[in-house]
Motif scaffolding. Structure first.
Motif, PDB file in Angstrom:
ATOM      1  N   MET A  37       0.863  -1.196   0.000  1.00 43.41           N
ATOM      2  CA  MET A  37       0.000   0.000   0.000  1.00 43.41           C
ATOM      3  C   MET A  37       0.889   1.231   0.000  1.00 43.41           C
ATOM      4  N   ASN A  38       0.705   2.081  -1.015  1.00 44.59           N
ATOM      5  CA  ASN A  38       1.530   3.281  -1.048  1.00 44.59           C
ATOM      6  C   ASN A  38       0.786   4.445  -0.414  1.00 44.59           C
ATOM      7  N   ASN A  39       1.397   5.640  -0.461  1.00 45.74           N
ATOM      8  CA  ASN A  39       0.823   6.762   0.275  1.00 45.74           C
ATOM      9  C   ASN A  39      -0.407   7.366  -0.390  1.00 45.74           C
ATOM     10  N   ASP A  80      -0.282  -1.769  -5.501  1.00 45.30           N
ATOM     11  CA  ASP A  80       0.210  -2.332  -6.752  1.00 45.30           C
ATOM     12  C   ASP A  80       0.293  -3.844  -6.604  1.00 45.30           C
ATOM     13  N   LEU A  81      -0.635  -4.557  -7.231  1.00 45.78           N
ATOM     14  CA  LEU A  81      -0.680  -6.012  -7.112  1.00 45.78           C
ATOM     15  C   LEU A  81       0.245  -6.708  -8.103  1.00 45.78           C
ATOM     16  N   THR A  82       1.012  -5.935  -8.877  1.00 43.72           N
ATOM     17  CA  THR A  82       1.918  -6.542  -9.857  1.00 43.72           C
ATOM     18  C   THR A  82       3.281  -6.858  -9.253  1.00 43.72           C
ATOM     19  N   THR A  83       3.489  -6.520  -7.993  1.00 42.01           N
ATOM     20  CA  THR A  83       4.744  -6.837  -7.320  1.00 42.01           C
ATOM     21  C   THR A  83       4.448  -7.633  -6.052  1.00 42.01           C
ATOM     22  N   GLY A  84       5.433  -8.358  -5.566  1.00 42.17           N
ATOM     23  CA  GLY A  84       5.253  -9.129  -4.348  1.00 42.17           C
ATOM     24  C   GLY A  84       4.792 -10.553  -4.626  1.00 42.17           C
TER      25      GLY A  84
END
Length: 290
Positions: free
Chosen positions: A1-3, A8-12
């Motif tokens: 979760m960014n600010n 972004d579900l394309t990483t991790g």
């Protein structure tokens, strides 16, 4: 979760994202069925068993129309999600605003069409005479205000497109408790009967939809309210329709079987409809979340 309150579900790790993203959807559907269950209890106890049957007699018809709206709105979110994953900010805006135009179109089509066709449709479905007036009282206002349902489902779909499935869940939980409170107030204290149940449903959906929209506008910073994005785009609309229309039909096609089954149950009389309504609410608690 960014600010910007997007994810972004394309990483991790995919399995981690799948679980964290899907659990709020499962729990949200469970809460929807919970307040629908409580709704039925309140109507059955504070009004009458016939009133419960009237509400139940509308389920398959409601499933047919609202199911299409839900699937259509999920489909509208897919191109937005694709552009979000590609970091294509201009096309996020174009898809978002052209999706709004499609939402307005289906709200007008279903809102006007079903408001006039409610009695005819319930008659065709062989709704028992003792239940049909109550069924119309319950479902017709919801069709007239179907834009409220579209508002919630579309705004929730857009938030999920930005990787946020938790806030639509929070707002749905809040709406569930609001629905129950309004039921107790309008039905239990003001004795508004089925009309009170319809009003409670519409108001609760409106609140949850507005909260989604407010969060989308104020917290995600992904949607720009600039005139340059407002223009109608045939290419973007075509792409949205190409994806959303089949999804709407997929969601509602199973309701055709439910309508046929409801017709068969209606032919058995009032007691059968009331009994099926009570049993169906229990079944939905265990099956719909999946």
């Amino acid at each position: 979760m960014n600010n910007s309150n997007t994810t972004d579900l394309t990483t991790g790790k995919p399995i981690t994202w799948l679980l964290s993203f899907s659990m709020p959807l499962v729990l949200g559907t469970l809460f929807q069925q919970l307040y629908s269950f409580v709704d039925s209890i309140i109507v059955g106890r504070f009004v009458s068993s016939d009133a419960l049957g009237s509400v139940g007699a509308t389920y398959s018809l409601n499933f047919l129309i609202i199911g299409f709206v839900q699937g259509f709105c999920v489909g509208l979110g897919i191109p937005i999600a694709q552009r979000f994953g590609a970091h294509d900010h201009p096309n996020i805006q174009r898809y978002f605003y052209n999706a709004i135009y499609l939402c307005i179109a289906i709200s007008l089509i279903f809102g006007v069409g079903m408001s006039f066709a409610t009695r005819w449709t319930l008659t065709i479905m062989q709704t028992p005479p003792s239940l049909i007036e109550g069924a119309i009282t319950f479902i017709q206002p919801q069709f007239a205000f179907i834009w409220v349902t579209v508002l919630y489902n579309f705004s929730a779909s857009v938030l999920r497109s930005f990787g946020d499935s938790t806030h639509p869940f929070y707002f749905l939980v809040l709406a569930s408790f609001l629905n129950i409170a309004l039921d107790l107030w309008l039905i239990g204290l003001w004795h508004m009967g089925i009309t009170g149940a319809a009003i409670a449903t519409i108001v609760a959906q409106l609140v949850s939809g507005l909260l989604n929209l407010l969060w989308l506008a104020k917290k995600t910073h992904m949607v720009e309210f600039k005139r340059q994005w407002f223009s109608f785009s045939p290419s973007h609309t075509k792409r949205l329709t190409y994806i959303a229309l089949p999804m709407g039909l997929e969601y509602s096609v199973s309701a055709i079987g439910a309508v046929i089954m409801q017709m068969a149950i209606n032919s058995l009389g009032t007691v059968a409809v009331i009994s099926q309504t009570a049993g169906e609410k229990i079944r939905q608690m265990f099956t719909l979340p999946m």
